[in-house]
Design a protein around this motif. Structure first.
Motif, PDB file in Angstrom:
ATOM      1  N   TYR A 182     -92.936  48.649 -78.133  1.00 25.12           N
ATOM      2  CA  TYR A 182     -93.292  48.478 -79.555  1.00 25.12           C
ATOM      3  C   TYR A 182     -92.764  47.145 -80.093  1.00 25.12           C
ATOM      4  O   TYR A 182     -92.361  47.051 -81.247  1.00 25.12           O
ATOM      5  CB  TYR A 182     -92.695  49.628 -80.389  1.00 25.12           C
ATOM      6  CG  TYR A 182     -93.217  51.007 -80.026  1.00 25.12           C
ATOM      7  CD1 TYR A 182     -94.499  51.410 -80.390  1.00 25.12           C
ATOM      8  CD2 TYR A 182     -92.436  51.911 -79.320  1.00 25.12           C
ATOM      9  CE1 TYR A 182     -94.977  52.680 -80.062  1.00 25.12           C
ATOM     10  CE2 TYR A 182     -92.900  53.182 -78.991  1.00 25.12           C
ATOM     11  CZ  TYR A 182     -94.162  53.556 -79.365  1.00 25.12           C
ATOM     12  OH  TYR A 182     -94.637  54.808 -79.049  1.00 25.12           O
ATOM     13  N   PHE A 204     -99.838  56.014 -87.170  1.00 27.57           N
ATOM     14  CA  PHE A 204     -99.864  55.740 -85.735  1.00 27.57           C
ATOM     15  C   PHE A 204     -99.773  57.050 -84.939  1.00 27.57           C
ATOM     16  O   PHE A 204     -98.772  57.329 -84.273  1.00 27.57           O
ATOM     17  CB  PHE A 204     -98.697  54.800 -85.390  1.00 27.57           C
ATOM     18  CG  PHE A 204     -98.762  54.165 -84.031  1.00 27.57           C
ATOM     19  CD1 PHE A 204     -99.633  54.606 -83.053  1.00 27.57           C
ATOM     20  CD2 PHE A 204     -97.919  53.106 -83.728  1.00 27.57           C
ATOM     21  CE1 PHE A 204     -99.677  54.022 -81.804  1.00 27.57           C
ATOM     22  CE2 PHE A 204     -97.937  52.509 -82.481  1.00 27.57           C
ATOM     23  CZ  PHE A 204     -98.820  52.975 -81.514  1.00 27.57           C
ATOM     24  N   ASP A 240     -86.540  53.698 -87.469  1.00 29.26           N
ATOM     25  CA  ASP A 240     -87.319  53.392 -86.267  1.00 29.26           C
ATOM     26  C   ASP A 240     -86.521  52.442 -85.369  1.00 29.26           C
ATOM     27  O   ASP A 240     -85.771  51.588 -85.858  1.00 29.26           O
ATOM     28  CB  ASP A 240     -88.661  52.759 -86.645  1.00 29.26           C
ATOM     29  CG  ASP A 240     -89.671  52.879 -85.519  1.00 29.26           C
ATOM     30  OD1 ASP A 240     -90.512  53.795 -85.578  1.00 29.26           O
ATOM     31  OD2 ASP A 240     -89.596  52.076 -84.574  1.00 29.26           O
ATOM     32  N   ALA A 290     -82.865  52.035 -86.433  1.00 33.01           N
ATOM     33  CA  ALA A 290     -81.848  52.891 -85.805  1.00 33.01           C
ATOM     34  C   ALA A 290     -82.514  53.767 -84.758  1.00 33.01           C
ATOM     35  O   ALA A 290     -83.736  53.934 -84.756  1.00 33.01           O
ATOM     36  CB  ALA A 290     -81.179  53.783 -86.853  1.00 33.01           C
TER      37      ALA A 290
HETATM   38  C1  LIG Z   1     -96.595  56.383 -81.821  1.00 33.07           C
HETATM   39  S1  LIG Z   1     -95.471  55.676 -82.951  1.00 33.07           S
HETATM   40  C2  LIG Z   1     -95.521  56.845 -84.319  1.00 33.07           C
HETATM   41  C3  LIG Z   1     -95.041  56.220 -85.611  1.00 33.07           C
HETATM   42  C4  LIG Z   1     -95.072  57.136 -86.843  1.00 33.07           C
HETATM   43  N1  LIG Z   1     -94.309  58.353 -86.625  1.00 33.07           N
HETATM   44  C5  LIG Z   1     -96.479  57.473 -87.231  1.00 33.07           C
HETATM   45  O1  LIG Z   1     -96.898  58.590 -86.908  1.00 33.07           O
HETATM   46  O2  LIG Z   1     -97.166  56.628 -87.835  1.00 33.07           O
HETATM   47  C6  LIG Z   1     -93.890  56.052 -82.201  1.00 33.07           C
HETATM   48  C7  LIG Z   1     -92.727  55.437 -82.957  1.00 33.07           C
HETATM   49  O3  LIG Z   1     -91.501  56.014 -82.496  1.00 33.07           O
HETATM   50  C8  LIG Z   1     -90.524  55.002 -82.455  1.00 33.07           C
HETATM   51  N2  LIG Z   1     -89.470  55.433 -81.524  1.00 33.07           N
HETATM   52  C9  LIG Z   1     -89.577  55.703 -80.209  1.00 33.07           C
HETATM   53  N3  LIG Z   1     -88.382  56.062 -79.700  1.00 33.07           N
HETATM   54  C10 LIG Z   1     -87.502  56.045 -80.733  1.00 33.07           C
HETATM   55  C11 LIG Z   1     -86.103  56.312 -80.863  1.00 33.07           C
HETATM   56  N4  LIG Z   1     -85.348  56.674 -79.812  1.00 33.07           N
HETATM   57  N5  LIG Z   1     -85.528  56.184 -82.067  1.00 33.07           N
HETATM   58  C12 LIG Z   1     -86.251  55.803 -83.147  1.00 33.07           C
HETATM   59  N6  LIG Z   1     -87.578  55.525 -83.090  1.00 33.07           N
HETATM   60  C13 LIG Z   1     -88.197  55.642 -81.898  1.00 33.07           C
HETATM   61  C14 LIG Z   1     -91.293  53.787 -81.998  1.00 33.07           C
HETATM   62  O4  LIG Z   1     -90.606  52.577 -82.250  1.00 33.07           O
HETATM   63  C15 LIG Z   1     -92.600  53.936 -82.763  1.00 33.07           C
HETATM   64  O5  LIG Z   1     -92.532  53.321 -84.026  1.00 33.07           O
END
Ligand SMILES: C[S@@+](CC[C@H](N)C(=O)[O-])C[C@H]1O[C@@H](n2cnc3c(N)ncnc32)[C@H](O)[C@@H]1O
Length: 275
Positions: free
Chosen positions: A12, A46, A95, A122
């Motif tokens: 990402y 997303f 995020d 975070a």
């Molecule tokens: C597919 S996107 C979904 C974003 C949002 N929840 C939405 O539905 O629009 C997955 C998100 O999870 C975040 N992510 C993945 N692993 C993570 C972690 N360990 N801690 C925080 N964020 C995380 C990614 O950076 C990304 O922004």
């Protein structure tokens, strides 16, 4: 663990995202004109089924204006802005991806919601909040990037008030190994899918009781069929993830249509661990 988080961050990384957003949004209106959250829905939700899925999850979670909501893995902030605009609640997003958090703040300034919606960089595995501060935690299409589910769900339970609700919208393993790349991972090295049953088995021991449980795989398939039949809007998640997003998204469609992956919607209540 750090290697895995670095791999997910890299997926990402979205270099120059805020500048790209400024450029594409110039087509809608000048920088100083306030945008409605709905104008961004094609590029800021997303997950499978976009805004329709967020709308349904929020309804199931029972959000009200006096609540404090945490969106874990908040992406570029579309769900957080929608919840604040629809329910009048306060929303905090966290995020792992710094460019996503920058973009989320920029878009939230454009919709005039910065007083009500805020974002921090975070990890979901180390949430920068005190115990029991939130009424609702949302986790939409994030768990599949997280290998340590025990820690993830304990951490979410820790920041929820007793009786608070945890709403999830997950891609789950269903009937076989998925085709890669997919929207959350270019290879299996950063993809940690569980079945729906294993997801529940991981969540409940952290101190949760299921209030709602829905297999949304068929609804997701109908959405994929609709997408295949119509050209994508000019604003879409390709702006966020780059030109290869079309291929990532096509693979998700194929995985869902072939029943390799499924979609789970569920809401849990935070209970004490011994009940
Ligand atoms: C597919 S996107 C979904 C974003 C949002 N929840 C939405 O539905 O629009 C997955 C998100 O999870 C975040 N992510 C993945 N692993 C993570 C972690 N360990 N801690 C925080 N964020 C995380 C990614 O950076 C990304 O922004």
């Amino acid at each position: 663990m750090t290697d895995v988080l670095d791999g997910v961050r890299d997926h990402y990384r979205a270099t120059g995202l805020t500048e790209r957003l400024k450029t594409v949004l110039a087509a809608i209106g000048p920088e100083d004109r306030r945008l409605e959250p709905r104008q961004l829905e094609a590029l800021d939700q997303f997950h499978t089924r976009g805004l329709a899925a967020t709308t349904e999850l929020a309804r199931l979670a029972g959000i009200t204006a006096d609540m404090s909501v945490l969106d874990v893995g908040s992406g570029v902030g579309g769900p957080a802005r929608f919840l604040a605009a629809t329910y009048g609640c306060r929303v905090t997003g966290v995020d792992l991806s710094e460019p996503f958090v920058d973009a989320a703040r920029y878009l939230t300034e454009r919709t005039g919601q910065s007083g009500q919606v805020s974002f921090q960089t975070a990890s979901a595995l180390e949430l920068p909040f005190d115990d029991e501060g939130f009424d609702i935690v949302l986790l939409q299409h994030v768990a599949m990037n997280i290998s340590d589910r025990v820690r993830l769900y304990r951490e979410i339970r820790r920041v929820l008030k007793p009786g608070g609700r945890f709403a999830i919208f997950d891609v789950v393993l269903n009937g076989g190994e998925p085709y890669y790349p997919v929207p959350w991972a270019r290879t299996p090295a950063t993809s940690f899918l569980l079945t729906a049953a294993a997801t529940r088995e991981a969540i409940e021991p952290a101190g949760f009781r299921a209030l709602a449980w829905q297999d949304d795989s068929e609804v997701a398939k109908a959405w994929i069929a609709q997408l295949r039949a119509s050209p994508p809007p000019s604003l879409n998640l390709g702006v966020v993830m780059g030109p290869e997003f079309a291929q990532l998204s096509a693979n998700l469609g194929r995985n869902l249509m072939e029943g390799r992956l499924g979609i789970l919607t569920a809401v849990f209540e935070a209970v004490s661990i011994n009940t």
